[in-house]
Design a protein around this motif. Structure first.
Motif, PDB file in Angstrom:
ATOM      1  N   ARG A  81       0.846  -1.193   0.000  1.00  0.00           N
ATOM      2  CA  ARG A  81       0.000   0.000   0.000  1.00  0.00           C
ATOM      3  C   ARG A  81       0.880   1.241   0.000  1.00  0.00           C
ATOM      4  O   ARG A  81       2.051   1.201   0.390  1.00  0.00           O
ATOM      5  N   TRP A  82       0.300   2.350  -0.451  1.00  0.00           N
ATOM      6  CA  TRP A  82       0.975   3.633  -0.343  1.00  0.00           C
ATOM      7  C   TRP A  82       0.905   4.116   1.109  1.00  0.00           C
ATOM      8  O   TRP A  82      -0.097   3.914   1.787  1.00  0.00           O
ATOM      9  N   GLU A  83       1.967   4.749   1.568  1.00  0.00           N
ATOM     10  CA  GLU A  83       1.969   5.292   2.931  1.00  0.00           C
ATOM     11  C   GLU A  83       1.103   6.537   3.034  1.00  0.00           C
ATOM     12  O   GLU A  83       0.418   6.747   4.022  1.00  0.00           O
ATOM     13  N   ILE A 136       4.517   0.825   1.698  1.00  0.00           N
ATOM     14  CA  ILE A 136       4.626  -0.119   2.811  1.00  0.00           C
ATOM     15  C   ILE A 136       4.427  -1.530   2.273  1.00  0.00           C
ATOM     16  O   ILE A 136       3.362  -1.853   1.728  1.00  0.00           O
ATOM     17  N   LEU A 137       5.454  -2.346   2.411  1.00  0.00           N
ATOM     18  CA  LEU A 137       5.403  -3.750   2.010  1.00  0.00           C
ATOM     19  C   LEU A 137       5.194  -4.582   3.274  1.00  0.00           C
ATOM     20  O   LEU A 137       6.027  -4.573   4.174  1.00  0.00           O
ATOM     21  N   LYS A 138       4.074  -5.283   3.328  1.00  0.00           N
ATOM     22  CA  LYS A 138       3.664  -5.961   4.557  1.00  0.00           C
ATOM     23  C   LYS A 138       3.699  -7.480   4.389  1.00  0.00           C
ATOM     24  O   LYS A 138       3.094  -8.029   3.468  1.00  0.00           O
ATOM     25  N   PHE A 139       4.431  -8.152   5.300  1.00  0.00           N
ATOM     26  CA  PHE A 139       4.473  -9.611   5.356  1.00  0.00           C
ATOM     27  C   PHE A 139       3.716 -10.055   6.612  1.00  0.00           C
ATOM     28  O   PHE A 139       3.998  -9.576   7.711  1.00  0.00           O
ATOM     29  N   GLU A 140       2.785 -10.983   6.434  1.00  0.00           N
ATOM     30  CA  GLU A 140       2.042 -11.540   7.558  1.00  0.00           C
ATOM     31  C   GLU A 140       2.310 -13.041   7.645  1.00  0.00           C
ATOM     32  O   GLU A 140       2.312 -13.735   6.619  1.00  0.00           O
ATOM     33  N   LEU A 141       2.537 -13.519   8.856  1.00  0.00           N
ATOM     34  CA  LEU A 141       2.732 -14.943   9.099  1.00  0.00           C
ATOM     35  C   LEU A 141       1.422 -15.522   9.626  1.00  0.00           C
ATOM     36  O   LEU A 141       0.979 -15.183  10.722  1.00  0.00           O
ATOM     37  N   ILE A 179       9.456   1.338   1.817  1.00  0.00           N
ATOM     38  CA  ILE A 179      10.234   1.617   0.611  1.00  0.00           C
ATOM     39  C   ILE A 179      10.126   3.102   0.318  1.00  0.00           C
ATOM     40  O   ILE A 179       9.041   3.599   0.006  1.00  0.00           O
ATOM     41  N   PRO A 180      11.210   3.863   0.431  1.00  0.00           N
ATOM     42  CA  PRO A 180      11.143   5.318   0.235  1.00  0.00           C
ATOM     43  C   PRO A 180      10.835   5.669  -1.212  1.00  0.00           C
ATOM     44  O   PRO A 180      11.062   4.856  -2.126  1.00  0.00           O
ATOM     45  N   PRO A 181      10.326   6.874  -1.467  1.00  0.00           N
ATOM     46  CA  PRO A 181       9.944   7.263  -2.835  1.00  0.00           C
ATOM     47  C   PRO A 181      11.085   7.138  -3.834  1.00  0.00           C
ATOM     48  O   PRO A 181      10.872   6.715  -4.973  1.00  0.00           O
ATOM     49  N   LYS A 182      12.299   7.488  -3.421  1.00  0.00           N
ATOM     50  CA  LYS A 182      13.431   7.439  -4.350  1.00  0.00           C
ATOM     51  C   LYS A 182      13.688   6.030  -4.841  1.00  0.00           C
ATOM     52  O   LYS A 182      14.087   5.818  -5.993  1.00  0.00           O
ATOM     53  N   ILE A 205      12.458  -3.373  -8.096  1.00  0.00           N
ATOM     54  CA  ILE A 205      11.445  -2.390  -8.500  1.00  0.00           C
ATOM     55  C   ILE A 205      11.907  -1.679  -9.768  1.00  0.00           C
ATOM     56  O   ILE A 205      13.093  -1.363  -9.930  1.00  0.00           O
ATOM     57  N   SER A 206      10.956  -1.415 -10.656  1.00  0.00           N
ATOM     58  CA  SER A 206      11.239  -0.629 -11.848  1.00  0.00           C
ATOM     59  C   SER A 206      10.000   0.170 -12.228  1.00  0.00           C
ATOM     60  O   SER A 206       8.872  -0.198 -11.884  1.00  0.00           O
ATOM     61  N   LEU A 207      10.227   1.265 -12.956  1.00  0.00           N
ATOM     62  CA  LEU A 207       9.140   2.098 -13.470  1.00  0.00           C
ATOM     63  C   LEU A 207       8.849   1.666 -14.899  1.00  0.00           C
ATOM     64  O   LEU A 207       9.754   1.604 -15.736  1.00  0.00           O
ATOM     65  N   LEU A 208       7.589   1.358 -15.188  1.00  0.00           N
ATOM     66  CA  LEU A 208       7.198   0.884 -16.513  1.00  0.00           C
ATOM     67  C   LEU A 208       6.108   1.766 -17.094  1.00  0.00           C
ATOM     68  O   LEU A 208       5.433   2.510 -16.390  1.00  0.00           O
ATOM     69  N   LYS A 209       5.962   1.643 -18.408  1.00  0.00           N
ATOM     70  CA  LYS A 209       4.963   2.442 -19.122  1.00  0.00           C
ATOM     71  C   LYS A 209       3.569   1.920 -18.850  1.00  0.00           C
ATOM     72  O   LYS A 209       3.311   0.717 -18.881  1.00  0.00           O
TER      73      LYS A 209
END
Length: 736
Positions: free
Chosen positions: A79-81, A159-164, A192-195, A222-226
């Motif tokens: 999700r976005w912070e 925010i990358l969330k891992f749940e067990l 994960i920061p914006p940069k 991570i990569s930016l795609l069209k």
């Protein structure tokens, strides 16, 4: 589910079927003419869209010491912070199972799944039966984070969330799945920061908490795609054309320029990472289609200073276009539109090339990223550590001291007594001969770490508060694919720490011998046993119990295996000089009311004659040299700890003893010298000896009885494990 699996297998490079005759006509045009036609038709009324693809590779689930057997599952959401981006949640886009799990095995049940309700990915459920168990997952899951109508640089983190998730062993089928989905047993989140959204390739180990001590080997890419395009809203009124020229044109140009520059940054990052990975693992990256037919991208390598080669090995030719902001603003919307699509096509090609390269070299890439992460952590944590090298004082000796010097009020000028050269040479030769013999052998190195708790504590507290989250997590993540460490959490002295140290030491020695023999027999049956490395970690009086156990005659054959000794606030010199009056009063009450034997020994009241006390004999008897066989000795102390005298934990001179010319002062000095002589004794390899001061942040605890009497810092050695990680990442050679 079958339809979804087919969709993932089909991939994302399929071209959509034309919906109208006009669309069919456009698709029939040559690539360049088609793009130019679309550009002319849409550039002034359309805005560009982009998407972040976040690929998460889960290599293995390693159980360190989960308290419950059962079925476990890993659930991932993104999700976005910033709430402003909440309308575009991260959605799973594709899953690649690198290695198919053994569906016939009773360790894995079912397959992975995607829940469209909460946009989550869940691994297949797997069964955990025992400690230090590996479950190979080997799956890559990709999430898409849409930027929607791109309006400028991203300011929100992700925010990358891992749940067990957990379900009991008795449950199966739908009941088990319902139990797994009920509530997470533990959660671990990455920010994960914006940069980093423009390009990230990092090892991200997942550790949940002390009660769910596991290690999930994970890497994030991570990569930016069209993305697509969307139509701009037309302004109403007679001045709609002038309004578009005044506002819409400016908005269109700014956002497109920013997006093109973001693509350039992301492409440079991805190309550089491909080059780094190719060089690090010694594998060539195939970029046959990198040089496309679009002239706009031929200068890409030059502008990004990457210099990747084309298929025939030649460099991409230098271009004439400039990617500075001023030049990009001077381009028309049609030119920016074509440039965006050209860069987007290149990014899709390079990204897919990376994913294929990762799948073919997953283990080597993960190992490289893990090593890079370890180096970064060591550099990051080094600022919290202060190093100082102090030569061992040679004025201390273990010899006798003339009593008359004390009566005259003078301290003796001490010198180190030199050992018999012939005996020392013979010992060094024998140790060297053993080391050569071991080098000639091939086999497993059995690593064993023994943890011993302190006064009125237990192995469960030790396991949950420090061992699991501190030593074991670091050791396992650093050891990785190397031989695992066997852990013994001593239990024989639980509820018996008030007894005589000699009794506690004998019980510990017997427990250690039984454990080591069991592990050695098991290792020998599975293959040749090359060597054994036996290490100890003690807290408080657990250190005295360790040294007492090592002094037992039954432990002598195991002295040659001793490797690393970590002392957490251990009273090695007892309480002969203790300045904490409140704590001393508590010790007095324990001796008077409960007649606690070990407290009498700690305070040297177990015998009228100081030379007959337990601590003095422990340090003096030649057969009880409990420190000299260790290759690494680390003494952790804290000036905030009021339970153990600072000098006693560090095995060093204290100010009170330096001016004490009585028999008490002489005896203390002899004990100190005896311990230091053991540490200075020659060995086959250079011995590492460190004194580490730990300063805890107790500001949040306020002023209470625990902080006043110094108990808070003493317990913090168990409840706070970060200092253990500092040491282990700063000095990894001591724990390998």
């Amino acid at each position: 589910m079958l339809r979804r699996l087919k969709w993932f297998i089909a991939g994302f490079n399929q071209q959509k079927a034309p919906k109208t005759k006009a669309d069919a006509k456009l698709l029939s045009l040559p690539g360049g003419e088609q793009q130019q036609h679309q550009s002319s038709a849409h550039s002034r009324k359309s805005m560009l869209e982009a998407v972040h693809e976040v690929a998460i590779y889960i290599h293995r689930f390693h159980n360190l010491d989960l308290f419950q057997q059962g079925w476990y599952q890993i659930k991932i959401t993104m999700r976005w912070e910033d709430s402003d981006y909440a309308s575009s949640p991260g959605t799973p886009s594709r899953v690649v199972q690198y290695e198919a799990p053994d569906l016939g095995s009773d360790e894995v049940l079912g397959v992975w799944k995607i829940d469209d309700t909460d946009h989550s990915f869940s691994s297949q459920p797997f069964r955990i039966r025992y400690a230090r168990q590996d479950i190979l997952l080997s799956v890559m899951i990709s999430f898409n984070l849409s930027l929607g109508k791109f309006k400028g640089p991203i300011t929100s983190a992700v925010i990358l969330k891992f749940e067990l998730l957990y379900a009991p062993v008795l449950e199966s089928g739908s009941n088990m799945q319902d139990s797994l989905d009920a509530s997470p047993a533990a959660v671990h989140e990455f920010r994960i920061p914006p940069k980093a959204l423009l390009g990230l390739h990092s090892y991200c180990p997942v550790h949940f908490d002390a009660f769910h001590a596991v290690l999930v080997d994970t890497s994030v890419h991570i990569s930016l795609l069209k993305g697509g395009v969307h139509a701009m809203k037309k302004s109403s009124g007679s001045n709609s054309h002038s309004h578009e020229e005044a506002t819409g044109e400016k908005y269109d140009k700014e956002t497109q320029v920013l997006l093109v520059k973001a693509f350039l940054t992301s492409c440079a990052s991805l190309l550089q990472e491909l080059r780094n990975l190719s060089k690090a693992i010694g594998q060539t990256v195939e970029l046959t289609g990198f040089a496309s037919q679009h002239d706009e991208t031929k200068f890409l390598a030059t502008s990004t200073e990457v210099g990747m080669g084309t298929a025939n090995g030649s460099k991409i030719p230098n271009g004439t276009l400039d990617f500075s902001s001023d030049h990009l603003y001077s381009l028309s919307n049609d030119e920016l539109y074509r440039l965006f699509h050209s860069l987007g096509d290149q990014m899709h090609y390079i990204w897919n090339t990376f994913l294929n390269f990762h799948r073919a070299n997953k283990t080597k890439i993960l190992e490289h990223l893990r090593n890079s992460w370890a180096i970064d952590r060591r550099a990051e944590w080094s600022i919290w550590m202060v190093y100082s090298k102090v030569e061992m004082p040679h004025q201390y000796t273990g010899g006798e001291i003339d009593d008359s010097l004390y009566h005259r009020g003078k301290l003796p000028a001490l010198r180190k007594i030199t050992e018999d050269p012939s005996q020392a040479a013979a010992m060094r030769a024998e140790l060297h001969r053993r080391s050569i013999a071991q080098m000639r052998q091939k086999g497993r190195v059995l690593k064993i770490a023994v943890f011993v708790h302190g006064f009125q504590a237990c192995s469960v507290l030790y396991t949950s508060c420090w061992a699991s989250s501190g030593f074991t997590a670091c050791a396992e993540s650093m050891a990785s694919d190397r031989p695992k460490i066997e852990f013994l959490m001593s239990e024989v002295n639980e509820d018996k720490t008030s007894e005589d140290f000699r009794d506690m030491g004998l019980r510990l020695a017997q427990e250690i011998i039984a454990f080591v023999k069991k592990k050695m027999d098991k290792a020998s049956r599975s293959g040749s046993l090359k060597d054994v490395k036996l290490s100890f970690v003690g807290h408080s009086i657990g250190n005295v119990i360790i040294r007492t156990a090592l002094a037992e005659s039954i432990m002598e054959p195991y002295h040659r295996y001793l490797n690393t000794y970590i002392s957490l606030s251990g009273p090695h010199l007892g309480y002969l000089y203790s300045s904490n009056s409140l704590f001393n009063s508590g010790l007095w009450l324990l001796k008077k009311l409960k007649n606690t034997r070990c407290i009498h020994q700690l305070t040297f009241t177990d015998d009228i004659d100081l030379e007959n006390t337990f601590f003095y004999k422990l340090s003096k008897v030649q057969s009880q040299k409990t420190l000299e066989s260790f290759k690494n000795i680390i003494l952790l102390s804290s000036p905030q700890d009021g339970y153990v005298p600072y000098h006693s934990a560090r095995i060093e001179m204290c100010q009170a003893s330096s001016t004490d010319y009585s028999k008490k002062g002489k005896l203390f000095l002899e004990m100190l010298n005896n311990c230091l002589d053991q540490i200075r004794s020659p060995s086959s390899a250079q011995r590492t000896f460190m004194r580490c001061d730990v300063n805890f942040d107790t500001s949040l605890q306020g002023r209470n009885l625990n902080t006043i009497i110094g108990r808070a810092a003493h317990i913090e050695f168990l409840e706070t494990d970060i200092f253990a990680k500092f040491i282990m990442w700063s000095f990894p050679e001591l724990f390998r």
